[in-house]
Design an enzyme around this catalytic site. Structure first.
Site, PDB file in Angstrom:
ATOM      1  N   GLU A 163     -15.858  -4.625   8.140  1.00 19.33           N
ATOM      2  CA  GLU A 163     -15.607  -3.246   8.563  1.00 19.33           C
ATOM      3  C   GLU A 163     -16.846  -2.364   8.420  1.00 19.33           C
ATOM      4  OE1 GLU A 163     -12.352  -1.611   6.417  1.00 19.33           O
ATOM      5  OE2 GLU A 163     -12.457   0.348   7.384  1.00 19.33           O
TER       6      GLU A 163
ATOM      7  N   LYS B 161       0.889  -1.164   0.000  1.00 22.89           N
ATOM      8  CA  LYS B 161       0.000   0.000   0.000  1.00 22.89           C
ATOM      9  C   LYS B 161       0.921   1.207   0.000  1.00 22.89           C
ATOM     10  CE  LYS B 161      -3.496   2.310   2.917  1.00 22.89           C
ATOM     11  NZ  LYS B 161      -4.405   2.117   4.069  1.00 22.89           N
TER      12      LYS B 161
ATOM     13  N   ASP C  89     -14.645   1.871  -0.832  1.00 20.09           N
ATOM     14  CA  ASP C  89     -13.947   1.117   0.213  1.00 20.09           C
ATOM     15  C   ASP C  89     -14.858   0.106   0.885  1.00 20.09           C
ATOM     16  OD1 ASP C  89     -12.103   0.230   2.018  1.00 20.09           O
ATOM     17  OD2 ASP C  89     -12.136   2.018   3.282  1.00 20.09           O
TER      18      ASP C  89
ATOM     19  N   ARG D 267      -1.223  -2.301  -4.497  1.00 13.61           N
ATOM     20  CA  ARG D 267      -2.653  -1.982  -4.314  1.00 13.61           C
ATOM     21  C   ARG D 267      -3.042  -0.716  -5.075  1.00 13.61           C
ATOM     22  NH1 ARG D 267      -4.584  -0.986   0.844  1.00 13.61           N
ATOM     23  NH2 ARG D 267      -6.428  -2.290   0.899  1.00 13.61           N
TER      24      ARG D 267
ATOM     25  N   GLU E 175      -3.490   7.121   2.182  1.00 18.70           N
ATOM     26  CA  GLU E 175      -3.803   7.234   3.617  1.00 18.70           C
ATOM     27  C   GLU E 175      -2.538   7.344   4.462  1.00 18.70           C
ATOM     28  OE1 GLU E 175      -6.385   3.834   4.303  1.00 18.70           O
ATOM     29  OE2 GLU E 175      -8.138   4.982   3.712  1.00 18.70           O
TER      30      GLU E 175
END
Lengths: 716, 716
Positions: free
Chosen positions: A409, A303, A381, A340, A307
């Site tokens: 999640e 990743k 997401d 990713r 973020e």
């Protein structure tokens, strides 16, 4: 005689002492109860011819003998040659020469490296069962498949099964941290007891490997995508190697997440620039070190520049530069890189849904051959429903791996019963039209559409150290179904649900039918009580627990809810048509045309793509506002149906799990109402329309819901 | 007949499928294997007369029938009256009137509120077994006691058991946080799934309660002493009440830690001054609220003005002011306050070992009658060996509760095999001389020395959500032994070890003897390889993992190692005699005299009380330096003995736990060498003397050990 009867009763009763705690998953191997089936099965398992010289074959033999002992209550005698009818022959043509004459080499070739054949046939007038494959791991898969037939009490008299996986990399992604917390983990701590590794091997590791192998999963990324460079240190690599040793016999390779800045943090270099010679050399040396400890190391998952994670863009490079640098490091050892596509940036002034496509599409063709781009099912997401990600079909020169999320999640954590396979299936069956009609996402993923050999499907793990592995007994089904779909992305979620129920709970036909109806209802129920009609990203701040459609004014707009629902006095929804963000332009013309037109856009995606008037007439004849109220209530009502259907199962399965699921459904019902009431009250501020008659009144005021705080919601 | 035999074999074999994962603890109820014993036991359990109208009696009946089913392989028939020999009668004189004529009321009176009687006797020429008590919980304890006799295959033909606890409050202290991390927890996450409480009741809660009740534990403090006020909020109290409901039938009360500043944090008051009217009213209202939800709430445990926790001293008040204010709040409901004496302050310019005494001794007599002062076994902090805390015997007007630690913060976490009962026993048998010779700590604790009715023993829990509860299979023994010692502080640690082994592993006499020898060796081995001869507080910084005798120059001197060992060119040890900190003045003159004189001070406490020359002649004839080297090596050698003894047990117990313990002992051996080598190398810098010949050379340099880092050592 009396003594024997007493002993029978004794032993029989003592069985019941063991409560069903869910630890055994779908590998319970409980005794076959149907007496005639039991007799047939025993007759078909009169002796075993299974020379096992490798670790994998020994694992297969252990599984088979243990499984038969449990299912049939007998130790199958081992022989060198066929002495009577009912022999089971297991091996490859290399490990059991006898098989060469029994299974044609063409047939064997057709099942490839990981496939297997189960065949009943007559040999010298004796009926025998053959479980064979080209490789040891194929044999193990065949053994699990054979045991499953017995577990499900299917007929085994005339078997002719050829099976092989459609996808080469079938991987779990653990978002597990080195302190054993799990990001978005709702089933306890991480399984990996890093502190006591490498010297202490928790018996669970083997059972984890067995469970994975039984559904065809062949790789596991041990660490969180929000990565920690320490995992690449010498001390931790020894621990990784110990896990790899446990998993290897089960055909499971380990992978690690690579923190892009590791050369700085661990290697004390001044930069992590992927074009820097020292950085390249550092990664190459690191890869060599890893392979010296784990010769079959799978590779890296990354990743980057998302973020807050470091990445090549920190140095003015692009994703291909970063991925290729790592790919070069692992390439000599046969490793791969999964890079990713989950990237987005608050500072980019464009619809978040478009950003991955914008960044990656131009790079198509620039990645090394051992790189896969790992793409989430949808562009935001892991929402309860998302249209398929526009990257699928858009990068024909690049192998794209699917990333699904098993950990719930945004689907009620480990509290809500959410069978996710229908959601996975929905995405896999979506038609990208990349090469005309029928260009499904499944065909992109399995490589057939664009002729890729490197293929992959990843599932973000819902596994923790809870006794039953996944917290909710039904969450096990998502692990199971993920495995099945990664083996065969065209498999049916209904069929998988039925299989899982039989293996996990009971073969009682009424139970299976009822419980399957609950499972098949569950995901749509959640869509409805959380985010109906294409709404998305309405959850509570940070912890993602409960409704938070009012979330706004945070440090990142793209982490708020108002960014996505855009409710106002006119209506609600994100205009992604050409008059809006034009995210639809990222899809093939056929897809775009269908979604762009409010009349042909499927209503389940309506508010994903359109900003729609509160008074818009829906197909039901209701206005959008009325439909929204209807859907929120439908979601709650469906949970009520799930509850009442479950309550009918009392006595059909073990008391422990019956009660567990019952309690959890009660929480789900409460939380479904909470979602409904909070969302309807919130959106009503904009619609300024009454809730249609007949629906229950909210239990509390909007202010009440907005004030709720959950400082210790799990999952970090 | 053939079918039956086959079925027997089937059921018998299918038993073995269930691996021993340790979940069942000492309550396995495995079939009695000795055929003649089995026959006798069955004859002595021909029928059950056990009217059960309360939750506790139903729990007892469930346990008894389940236990007999497992042990004897039979369902015991229920009757209203005695119809044949072998009847088991269970109840109180109130619930089973028949008992009145069988057990005298004097006898019953003598066992008190929680005691029980198990008596075989003849009634109308029929031999029957009576399990009785004054209360339902006494009956439950009696049932566990009876089952234990069968589990251990003891004779039950002529029973005459009267038993009752010597201590009224037998409590676990969980240092569990609301995010499910556990301070100094080494067996996974907290058992308390706060997120899903109160609606989801994990089946483990009941098994936790059963395990506790089976060893007489009657209370549990759910939360960390480093407290979070949120536990006192309405939302969390509902969760607490749900746990209390599960535990209540098992005689287990819940307690909470009270954060002293809760009136500010939760109640929005401006102060938490214990003499402030509003503060008092807040706590009173809070107590009323708690009792409305949990009518049998036990009370509060408080850590105040210690290690950063708020307390009465923040407002110029003393510990009595704080404790009494809380005591008044719970007093009307029958609650108690346990106020911890674990206080010390870096800013106080005195030996840390003296500070608790200095603060609390002057307050003797000033505490309300429902306050206990909870005192750790020693004056520092749960070191492998500490002399008994000087407060024992020094506060005759105040009930003192013992605080032991089961979680192995300083004893190798859940990796080292450390049977702690000998350590507990050592403290309990220590003579305070408070009222002359024989004034043991046990007598202070059980109230007999100073005529206290309110008595208590607390054990800091080593329990987590690992399948086997405690991480190390042998760590279960510490939970078990703590329960036994809290019931009877004069019990023998050797006897307890043997009982636990028989219940938990096997009754094989050779195994029990060998495994018990390992257990009895284990704690002294750890003392020797970590902190021999009275050394203490030498562990790694913050996480407490591994050796760190070099720790110095930190923000608090009293958290460094050099503060405690004071090694210099002359010698080593903390002078606590009158020429030093004079901590010895806090003991009774007899104790002081013995410890003050270097020739009469037991060598295991030598460096706790004296700064001793490297050349001091020890009783062995060795110099202190040589003795130190000897002890460090002895510790390592003893682990080697533990390993070789354990290896002999292969095949005597289940493979799973045999292998687990074997791996863990291998780690312990490695870490024991690490402790030895790091400490000897470090101290050699000061002694400047050679390590005597014959001892192995350290594997690494001192610098190597000093540089080791463990950012993710467990336990937070």
């Amino acid at each position: 005689m009396k003594k024997i009867v007493a002993l029978v009763v004794f032993l029989f009763l003592s069985q019941f002492l063991k409560a069903e705690n869910g630890y055994d998953l779908w590998l319970r191997y409980h005794p076959v109860k149907n007496p005639s089936k039991l007799k047939t099965y025993r007759a078909a398992a009169s002796e075993l011819i299974f020379p096992a010289s490798s670790e994998t074959l020994r694992a297969a033999k252990f599984e088979l003998t243990q499984g038969l002992r449990g299912l049939l209550g007998m130790s199958i005698p081992e022989k060198q040659t066929i002495s009577k009818p009912g022999a089971i022959l297991v091996g490859t043509p290399v490990t059991l020469g006898l098989l060469k004459g029994l299974i044609s080499s063409e047939k064997l070739r057709s099942v490839g490296r990981e496939g297997y054949i189960i065949q009943t046939l007559n040999h010298n007038q004796k009926r025998v069962t053959v479980i064979t494959a080209n490789t040891d791991i194929g044999v193990l898969y065949g053994v699990f498949s054979y045991l499953k037939l017995l577990q499900m009490e299917e007929t085994v008299a005339n078997l002719s099964i050829e099976d092989k996986p459609s996808i080469s990399h079938r991987l779990l992604n653990h978002w597990d941290n080195l302190d054993r917390t799990v990001e978005r983990g709702y089933a306890g701590f991480s399984l990996w007891d890093w502190h006591r590794l490498p010297d202490y091997i928790d018996p669970r590791y083997k059972d984890y490997a067995r469970a994975n192998a039984s559904v065809g999963i062949n790789g596991t990324v041990l660490t969180n995508v929000n990565a920690n460079a320490l995992i690449l240190s010498k001390e931790y690599l020894a621990k990784v190697a110990a896990l790899a040793n446990v998993f290897r016999p089960y055909g499971i390779k380990v992978y690690l997440t690579a923190r892009f800045s590791a050369p700085i943090e661990l290697g004390k270099l001044k930069t992590a620039d992927p074009l820097d010679t020292n950085v390249k050399a550092w990664w190459k040396a690191k890869a060599d070190e890893i392979y010296s400890l784990v010769p079959d190391f799978g590779g890296f998952l990354v990743k980057a520049n998302s973020e807050g994670q470091p990445g090549p863009q920190n140095y003015g490079r692009n994703h291909a530069d970063g991925a290729n640098m790592l790919a070069e490091a692992v390439q000599p050892h046969g490793g791969i890189v999964m890079w990713r596509a989950f990237v987005y940036d608050n500072k980019v002034p464009d619809d978040r849904a478009k950003q991955a496509y914008n960044e990656f599409k131009p790079l198509d063709g620039q990645f090394k051959s051992n790189v896969m781009i790992q793409v989430k099912n949808g562009a935001i997401d892991f929402q309860p429903r998302e249209p398929f990600h526009p990257l699928f079909g858009a990068m024909p020169k690049t192998p794209l791996a699917m990333e699904f999320q098993m950990t719930q999640e945004y689907l009620g954590f480990a509290t809500h019963l959410a069978y996710l396979a229908p959601m996975f299936e929905e995405t896999l069956k979506s038609d990208t039209y990349a090469q005309g009609a029928g260009s499904t996402v499944a065909k992109v993923i399995d490589g057939t559409l664009e002729s890729h050999i490197l293929t992959g499907m990843a599932g973000v793990s819902n596994i923790g150290n809870d006794i039953n592995w996944t917290g909710h007994p039904f969450a096990q089904a998502n692990w199971y179904a993920f495995g099945r779909l990664s083996w065969n992305p065209e498999a049916s979620s209904v069929k998988i649900a039925g299989d899982w129920l039989k293996l996990t709970f009971s073969k009682d036909a009424g139970f299976v039918e009822d419980a399957r109806s609950i499972m098949m209802l569950s995901r749509e129920a959640i869509v409805n009580y959380m985010t109906p009609l294409g709404l998305h990203h309405l959850m509570g701040w940070s912890h993602h627990y409960g409704p938070g459609p009012w979330i706004k004014d945070k440090e990142r707009a793209d982490w708020t809810s108002v960014y996505y629902h855009k409710a106002d006095s006119f209506g609600i929804g994100f205009n992604r048509t050409s008059s809006g963000s034009n995210a639809l332009s990222q899809y093939a013309p056929e897809v775009k045309a269908k979604f762009e037109n409010i009349n042909t856009c499927p209503e389940e995606y309506l508010l994903w793509f359109h900003h729609v008037s509160w008074d818009h007439k829906m197909k039901s004849g209701r206005t959008l506002w009325e439909e929204l109220c209807y859907k929120y209530n439908k979601g709650v009502d469906d949970v009520k149906v799930m509850q009442s259907t479950w309550n009918l199962q009392k006595g059909k399965i073990d008391k422990e799990r019956f009660e567990q699921v019952k309690s959890l459904l009660a929480i789900q019902f409460k939380e479904a109402q909470w979602w409904r009431d909070a969302c309807v009250l919130y959106f009503q501020q904009f619609s300024k329309r009454p809730v249609p008659a007949g629906y229950p009144k909210p239990a509390h005021s909007l202010e009440y819901y907005q004030k709720l705080e959950f400082p210790y919601a799990p999952g970090i």
